[in-house]
Each structure stands twice: as C-alpha cells, then as structure tokens.
Design an enzyme around this catalytic site. Structure first.
Site, short mmCIF file in Angstrom:
data_model
loop_
_atom_site.label_atom_id
_atom_site.label_comp_id
_atom_site.label_asym_id
_atom_site.label_seq_id
_atom_site.Cartn_x
_atom_site.Cartn_y
_atom_site.Cartn_z
N THR A 83 0.85 -1.19 0.00
CA THR A 83 0.00 0.00 0.00
C THR A 83 0.88 1.24 0.00
OG1 THR A 83 -1.76 -1.16 1.20
CG2 THR A 83 -1.77 1.26 1.29
N GLN A 89 -27.74 -10.40 -3.35
CA GLN A 89 -28.85 -11.33 -3.55
C GLN A 89 -30.19 -10.64 -3.30
OE1 GLN A 89 -27.99 -14.22 -4.71
NE2 GLN A 89 -30.02 -15.13 -4.90
N GLU A 119 -3.13 -8.42 5.58
CA GLU A 119 -2.82 -8.34 7.01
C GLU A 119 -2.97 -9.71 7.69
OE1 GLU A 119 -1.60 -5.42 8.31
OE2 GLU A 119 -1.74 -4.81 6.21
#
Length: 389
Positions: free
Chosen positions: A160, A344, A371
C-alpha cells in the site's frame, strides 16, 4: 461493563461519519473507476486531523490514544469507502512501525511528517514479498552493513502506497541464519537512490488505494535509519519484536471490514423496505427478512469482538486466546457474507455497477486476505487456544 460511548467518542464518531457521508461517498465511485490516489480527499481529511488523530501531541497528532475510539472512527470512514479509507489510513502501518520500534530521534523526525495538516505525507510498510507473504521467515530482502550505511536489496509485493510514499518502512534480513531473529526494520526515504516502484497492481477492489511493488537495488541508507538503532544499543528493538507488536493493529483492519458490512446491510435493508413484489415490500418475505436478521446479528457480534480486542489493548492485556485475530477474521468473513447477501437481496440490480453493493463485495474480499489471511488467523487462534484454552 459499560457499552455507552463517551462524549469524546461520540464527537469523533460524528466527525468521521459526517466526513464519510459528505466527502467520501460522493466520489467513491469515481476513484473506484479511475484507480487514482484520492489526493483531494486525503488533504481534506488531513485538515480535520483524520490522518493524524492517533499520534501523540508532541509529534503533531491529536493524541487520541484510546483504541476503541480509533475502531469507531475506522468503521465510519470505511463505511464511506474502503479504498479511500485505505488511502487515508494506509500510512498508519509505517507510522506504527516507527512508533513501536523507533528511537525518540526517529519518531521526532518522521511522525510529524504524517501529521502535517497542510502537506500530508504518505507512508508505506514493506513486508510481503513475491515468494514470502505470511511466511516472514522466507523473506529474501537483505540489509548488509557497509561502513556507515546499510545496503538494501530485494523486492516487496502488494505494498500500500508502495513507491509513492514519502517514508517506506522496509523489513529485511540482516542475518539469514537467525531466521525471524535476523529480521530488522529500516526507514527508506523518498528519493533515495536504488528505491523505485515496480508494477502497479490493477485490483478487484479497494481501487482508490495505490498498491505496487517496491524494488530495492543497492539502496543505501544511513545507519541511523535502522529502526530502534543497532543491536546492543539501549534503544534497540528487533524487527521481530516490532512485527509481534504490529499484531495489535489487527482489530483496526477488522473495523474497516465492519464498515463495509454495515454499508451493505443498511443499503439492502432500505431497498427491502421500498422494493415491492406481489403487492408488498420484499422485507415482508421471510426469505429476505431472515437474511437481514442474520446480517444485523453478525455485524453486532463482529463489533463486540472488535471492541473486546480494543479493550484488551487499552488495558495492556495480551491476546491470550488470539482475540486480535478473532476480531479480524470474523469481521472479514462477515463483510464478504453481508455484501454477498446484499447483492442477492437486490437481485439483478445488485449485480449492476449502477448500484454500490457489487463494489462493497469487491472491497470486502481483500479483508480475508491482507494483514494475514483468514487461514493464518485461524492458525494463530488455534495455537493460542491450544496453549491457553
């Protein structure tokens, strides 16, 4: 046992919720499409202290050290958008490494950079490698001492802010024969020769967060950039110790997943109240109502696990039964399940990019992976309960 929020917690919750509603949600779809760094949102967050509130006042932060307050705010920010939330909060991994393992001089030098309200800087933590994810002992990146410098070589994967960060915290092997105990952490500043960005990842979700390889080729840094100083010095903390302390950040990852779950639940609940089939709102159908009941129950359970883990951190109690991993594991699974059920409930509309629920499923999936994968969390928990019951 008191589950009531303090006035301060309510204040910060409102600050984060309003910011998510007014500044993050309106542009979330844009950055999901473009996969660009949301600098405009990051700058607005910095002005409000949302990038620096958890750091000590002496380094320019707001000094909010209560972990439960942080979990509450993280949930709200990621309710807005997990990608933008990661762009805002991703720096925290590097900063935590510095706060945990850094000397006072290192903290004074680097943490204020992350707290500047007018010129926010990004941090990146380089741990994962192409062939070493959860198995840190297989780490191939090396740091070799050469006079007054360390020379770093290796490649970090899926980082990141990788390559664009102002401050990279890189974990490397200083002595391969020592395994875990040979791991150390180093600060590599932007512009250092030998530091460059590799491939930028095109991702399924959290697309507003920049993810890329970090390549280190004969990258030279001064000795003082080894976090905690040299072995034998009074300030020294090993990279292994820093990694173990970083486990205490796992609940914050779970809080981010919870924000996604709550967003999907709230949207599908409102849809079910308004959408009519066969002359009545679809929430009147037990098949739909029971899905929503399960969603609400599991979100509540996830939040309680997270707050329990936060309470343990606040009271300096160990995760004796893997409570940090439990909270991250469960919240990640709940986020994926809730987003799937939301799609759904919306049916064909849920599958369309015109509606936000498909994005929440794409965002949620990573919380079973990064993580520490869901499988690694279960491994941690199983070992802890074997030891401690």
């Amino acid at each position: 046992m008191d589950f009531a929020l303090t006035d301060e917690q309510k204040e910060f919750q409102k600050l984060a919720r309003d910011f998510a509603r007014n500044e993050i949600r309106p542009v979330a779809h844009i950055y999901d499409d473009t996969e660009e760094v949301p600098w405009d949102v990051i700058k607005k967050a910095a002005k409000l202290g949302l990038t620096s509130y958890r750091y000590p006042v002496e380094y320019g932060g707001l000094g909010i050290s209560d972990p439960i307050t942080s979990l509450i705010m993280t949930e709200e920010i990621y309710w807005g958008c997990a990608g933008i939330g990661t762009a805002i909060n991703g720096t925290g991994l590097a900063a935590t490494g510095i706060m945990v393992a850094g000397t006072e001089e290192q903290k004074k030098k680097f943490i204020p950079q992350f707290c500047d309200p007018d010129n926010p800087r990004l941090g990146a933590m380089g741990l994962t490698e192409p062939s070493a994810g959860s198995d840190v002992s297989a780490m191939a990146t090396t740091a070799v001492k050469d006079g007054n410098e360390y020379v770093l070589n290796g490649t970090k994967q899926f980082i990141t802010n990788g390559g664009i960060a102002d401050v990279h915290v890189i974990f490397a092997q200083t002595d391969k024969e020592k395994g875990w105990n040979g791991v150390a952490a180093f600060v590599v500043e932007k512009g250092t020769p030998g530091l460059k960005m590799g491939k930028k990842e095109i991702k399924m979700g959290v697309r507003a967060s920049h993810t890329a390889q970090v390549i280190l080729e004969d990258c030279r840094i001064p000795l003082e950039n080894r976090l905690g100083g040299e072995p034998g010095e009074p300030t020294h903390i090993s990279g292994l110790a820093a990694l173990k302390m970083l486990e205490r950040t796992r609940p914050s990852v779970g809080a981010a997943a919870l924000g996604i779950a709550r967003a999907a639940y709230e949207y599908s609940l409102e849809y079910a109240k308004e959408r009519k089939q066969f002359g009545k709102p679809i929430i009147k159908n037990q098949a739909i109502a029971f899905k929503l009941a399960d969603m609400a129950t599991e979100i509540e359970a996830a939040r309680l696990l997270l707050w329990k883990a936060g309470w343990l951190v606040k009271n300096n109690q160990p995760f004796a039964r893997g409570e940090g991993s439990m909270s991250k594991l469960y919240a990640g699974d709940v986020a994926v399940k809730t987003a799937t059920e939301a799609i759904q409930i919306l049916g064909g509309y849920g599958y369309s990019r015109e509606y936000p629920v498909e994005k929440w499923l794409r965002d949620a999936k990573i919380y079973q992976i990064w993580e520490g994968t869901a499988e690694i969390q279960r491994l941690v928990i199983s070992r802890m309960i074997e030891q401690n019951g």
